[in-house]
Enzyme design. Structure first.
Site: not given
Length: 376
Positions: A35, A132, A268, A316
């Site tokens: 998964k 859950r 930055y 990024m």
């Protein structure tokens, strides 16, 4: 073909890990949990390895879309969709012969109405203490009565999840959960022949009495320990499994090399200040790729067999590395983000420690668009 940023998947490491779990499981079945893009390793690539190497009897995915994707790629192993499915999608799941999870009465009733007389393979999820998804123990008699009236539901499996088997070296609650699950499933054994499964990687490593009929192997199939506590308990208890081999290496390349001088600031917020003459390398990986911003000024990479620190804020799409100590460095040289070379390495656990999380999150968050390549 050369890639800018890519994941390498070691077939031999995968086979090593699965062979160890096969020894533990013996004649019992193994589900390879793939998964969430196979915990970031590549959904198709890992499913392919699980099928081609014969390591697994079934695949566990989260969603119908994951099951459809694997089916479209020629994966023929039985598939269990372990996550929540919209009621309207159960007709498609039944048509494609996928096994599905049912976790509540209202869901079961809605599905029965939706699929009509179609046959559907179901795994009933029991809540043994995780709170859950899942049925409570007191619901079992009504569940059996409901299913007995609807023969098109094929009860293929019963399963549950442990709450804290990975996070502690004492396992009293896990033992209570096991007892609860065994009690909940006992009534079904008189009417059905379901696969009972509760053991995750940690349970599989530590406690054979949690296996029941099938062992679900997740994080450790990829060569990562579920937790430090699992490793400690395994070593103390002389478990049959004390070694795992990481399947994933994450790599990129040097995009540019620049000279820097004392007083220069990098990146930055000017969060890193240079104190001596040196060199930095810019690498084309950032938080968009899943290289967490929390690694800023704290992580390291491996270049030409040498560890090199990340400096400045992760961008990024780019990051900066101090390479002042690395000789003969060239543009396009390989950079290892996760993995090793010689005696130098960066592990998912190391990165998890920096960002205050777990190795699961480090690998799972790697951008799915990055190519996954099976090696050796």
């Amino acid at each position: 073909m050369k890639y800018l940023t890519w994941i390498e998947l070691s077939k031999s490491a995968f086979e090593f890990n699965m062979a160890n779990f096969r020894k533990l499981a013996g004649d019992l079945k193994i589900m390879a949990v793939v998964k969430s893009n196979a915990y970031g390793h590549g959904l198709y690539e890992i499913a392919f390895l699980a099928q081609e190497t014969g390591g697994a009897d079934m695949l566990g995915v989260y969603s119908l879309s994951e099951a459809n994707f694997l089916s479209s790629k020629g994966i023929s192993l039985p598939i269990l969709i372990m996550g929540y499915i919209l009621t309207e999608d159960f007709v498609e799941a039944a048509h494609k012969n996928f096994s599905v999870c049912i976790s509540s009465f209202d869901q079961l009733k809605a599905v029965a109405e939706k699929i009509g007389g179609r046959s559907l393979k179901i795994h009933l999820k029991f809540d043994s203490g995780l709170r859950r998804l899942g049925f409570y123990p007191e619901e079992i008699p009504y569940l059996l009565e409901f299913l007995n009236e609807r023969k098109n539901f094929h009860v293929e499996g019963l399963f549950s999840h442990f709450a804290d088997i990975e996070d502690t070296v004492t396992h009293d609650f896990a033992r209570t959960q096991r007892t609860t699950f065994e009690s909940m499933s006992s009534s079904f054994m008189q009417l059905y022949t379901p696969l009972r499964h509760m053991a995750c990687s940690a349970a599989g490593i530590l406690f054979k009495d949690t296996y029941f009929d099938m062992l679900r192997v997740g994080i450790s199939m990829y060569g990562l320990w579920p937790s430090k506590e699992t490793l400690i308990t395994s070593l103390k208890s002389h478990s049959a499994l004390t070694e795992l081999k990481p399947v994933m290496s994450w790599k990129t390349r040097v995009a540019q090399i620049k000279d820097v001088r004392p007083g220069d600031t990098v990146g930055y917020s000017r969060s890193y200040r240079v104190t001596r003459n040196g060199k930095i390398a810019i690498i084309p990986v950032g938080y968009y790729d899943g290289y967490d911003r929390l690694y800023s000024n704290r992580a390291k990479v491996v270049i030409n067999g040498c560890e090199a620190p990340i400096i400045g804020k992760i961008c990024m799409n780019m990051s900066m590395v101090d390479v002042s100590h690395i000789a003969d460095l060239k543009r396009d040289d390989e950079v290892i983000l996760i993995g090793g070379c010689g005696g130098s390495q960066v592990t998912a656990d190391f990165l998890a420690g920096i960002s205050g999380t777990i190795n699961y999150e480090v690998v799972t968050r790697i951008n799915s668009s990055i190519p996954r390549i099976i090696t050796d």
